[in-house]
Write a protein that holds these residues in place. Sequence first.
Motif, PDB file in Angstrom:
ATOM      1  N   GLU A 120       0.992  -1.383   0.314  1.00  0.00           N
ATOM      2  CA  GLU A 120       0.074   0.005   0.027  1.00  0.00           C
ATOM      3  C   GLU A 120       0.840   1.152   0.003  1.00  0.00           C
ATOM      4  O   GLU A 120       0.557   2.142  -0.647  1.00  0.00           O
ATOM      5  CB  GLU A 120      -0.903  -0.018   1.134  1.00  0.00           C
ATOM      6  CG  GLU A 120      -2.080  -0.917   1.048  1.00  0.00           C
ATOM      7  CD  GLU A 120      -2.984  -0.834   2.272  1.00  0.00           C
ATOM      8  OE1 GLU A 120      -3.020   0.119   2.709  1.00  0.00           O
ATOM      9  OE2 GLU A 120      -3.931  -1.688   2.556  1.00  0.00           O
ATOM     10  N   ASP A 121       1.934   1.386   0.605  1.00  0.00           N
ATOM     11  CA  ASP A 121       2.788   2.528   0.872  1.00  0.00           C
ATOM     12  C   ASP A 121       3.416   2.682  -0.460  1.00  0.00           C
ATOM     13  O   ASP A 121       3.803   3.722  -1.170  1.00  0.00           O
ATOM     14  CB  ASP A 121       3.782   2.413   2.226  1.00  0.00           C
ATOM     15  CG  ASP A 121       4.822   1.110   1.752  1.00  0.00           C
ATOM     16  OD1 ASP A 121       4.572  -0.003   1.511  1.00  0.00           O
ATOM     17  OD2 ASP A 121       5.861   1.417   2.145  1.00  0.00           O
ATOM     18  N   THR A 124       0.831   4.147  -2.836  1.00  0.00           N
ATOM     19  CA  THR A 124       0.917   5.651  -2.336  1.00  0.00           C
ATOM     20  C   THR A 124       2.028   6.549  -3.129  1.00  0.00           C
ATOM     21  O   THR A 124       1.919   7.585  -3.715  1.00  0.00           O
ATOM     22  CB  THR A 124       0.828   6.031  -0.822  1.00  0.00           C
ATOM     23  OG1 THR A 124      -0.365   5.301  -0.742  1.00  0.00           O
ATOM     24  CG2 THR A 124       0.410   7.348  -0.650  1.00  0.00           C
ATOM     25  N   LYS A 127       1.638   6.656  -6.900  1.00  0.00           N
ATOM     26  CA  LYS A 127       0.681   7.897  -7.256  1.00  0.00           C
ATOM     27  C   LYS A 127       1.222   9.163  -7.074  1.00  0.00           C
ATOM     28  O   LYS A 127       1.049  10.095  -7.882  1.00  0.00           O
ATOM     29  CB  LYS A 127      -0.700   7.564  -6.320  1.00  0.00           C
ATOM     30  CG  LYS A 127      -1.803   8.428  -6.780  1.00  0.00           C
ATOM     31  CD  LYS A 127      -3.018   8.015  -5.886  1.00  0.00           C
ATOM     32  CE  LYS A 127      -4.022   9.267  -6.130  1.00  0.00           C
ATOM     33  NZ  LYS A 127      -5.102   8.929  -5.380  1.00  0.00           N
ATOM     34  N   ASN A 128       1.923   9.342  -6.009  1.00  0.00           N
ATOM     35  CA  ASN A 128       2.387  10.730  -5.697  1.00  0.00           C
ATOM     36  C   ASN A 128       3.504  11.240  -6.574  1.00  0.00           C
ATOM     37  O   ASN A 128       3.527  12.385  -7.166  1.00  0.00           O
ATOM     38  CB  ASN A 128       2.915  10.749  -4.386  1.00  0.00           C
ATOM     39  CG  ASN A 128       1.763  10.865  -3.027  1.00  0.00           C
ATOM     40  OD1 ASN A 128       0.733  11.096  -3.450  1.00  0.00           O
ATOM     41  ND2 ASN A 128       2.186  10.385  -2.097  1.00  0.00           N
TER      42      ASN A 128
END
Length: 417
Positions: A120-121, A124, A127-128
């Motif tokens: 999950e990290d 993220t 995406k960033n």
Amino acid sequence: MNKFNRFASAAAAFALAAASASCSAPEAITFGKGAQTALTVDGYEVPAGVFIYNEINAYQNAAYKMYYEKGSMPSVDDVKESTIEQLSASDWIQNNATDACKDFVANEKEFEKIGESLKEDEITEIKNLASSYSSDNSLIENGVGEESVRKIIENSYKREAIFKHYYGLDAEKGCSEDELKTYYQDKTTRVKYFSISMVDENGEQYDADEKRRLNNMIDDYVKEINEEKTSDAKLKKIDECEEDYKEYTDKRKAEAEAKAAKEAGETTTTTTTTTSSGTTTTTTTDPHAKEITITKYTTTTADKDESNDTTTTTASAEAEASEKAYKNYNDHVFSMAYNKAEKYQYDDDTVYVIIRADIKERMTADDLWTEEKIESLLNERYYKDFEDMMKNVVKGYSVTKNNKAYRKYTPFDLNLG
């Protein structure tokens, strides 16, 4: 840092944005319905944005190739008009972009094959990063949208995961942590030293009396260090000896300056500073601050042809002498016993007081044996094997180019800066 680390693609995207930000951009590229897929690799449709991105990277590689050959950075027109490996620049760039797309597909397929999934990290982060790097208009102008940037960054994460799956600690093709430690210990050692110069500030050799005095000091330093009972005490003593030598050189320099001033008829003033305690204490929080680690010298150099009468330039002769001096020093360090100080003549101008310590004492998680070090060593040891493995994966792929897309996205119709 891994050669294929997770930020590689993002960094390249940033380089693209920086390179083209100051240029007047051509009209933005838009994908026609028949050009949205640039090529199909083993049934996987590669988006045009990914292909264009790889074209830009290939162009940059071509430009740097010319830079290293000619010594100056070429213009876009210089690259466009060049021939690279017997191909036109445009063909060379598109061929390299095609190969990069094949690698892209290999990462996607192999990641799926091993049943891995992104954390999950990581999702993220991807995406960033994609949002950050795709916000520059130069990417959009070249037809590389946020979705393509996300796929490229995500692909590099997947490649890293594949490497760890096959070549990580205790992995199928990797090694155990103990084996990796042995690998590191065999090629790395830990030393502490300071140098004594046999020449003055003008590079002139000292006279025989001064050299004798310095050599006697060195012998005394070595004796004092070796009289200490523990490794830590010896490592501290070498600092004290270095400080003593520094005080000697400072005094000698001051005396030489005073003598020169006197001979020149100048007046000198001696200033004495006294603290309230009479002593100054320096506290070093890192006990290993002055230590260094040395990697075993493994570069092979061809034997010199004694029959060659070609005159060697002074610069190359100096470089050769410097390399030889370092190799001899490196060989000697790895032959030294642990925790025994020695006097070592590095070259005609320099003598070392040096001690070798056991690197295993520092191989802890909060010192030398960090997660970053482990990752770096695995990469160093297995990256070539990993590349060869992935090349073999790619060999079996069929490739179908979308000729319409290849014509539409000719590299020199892009905004290359």
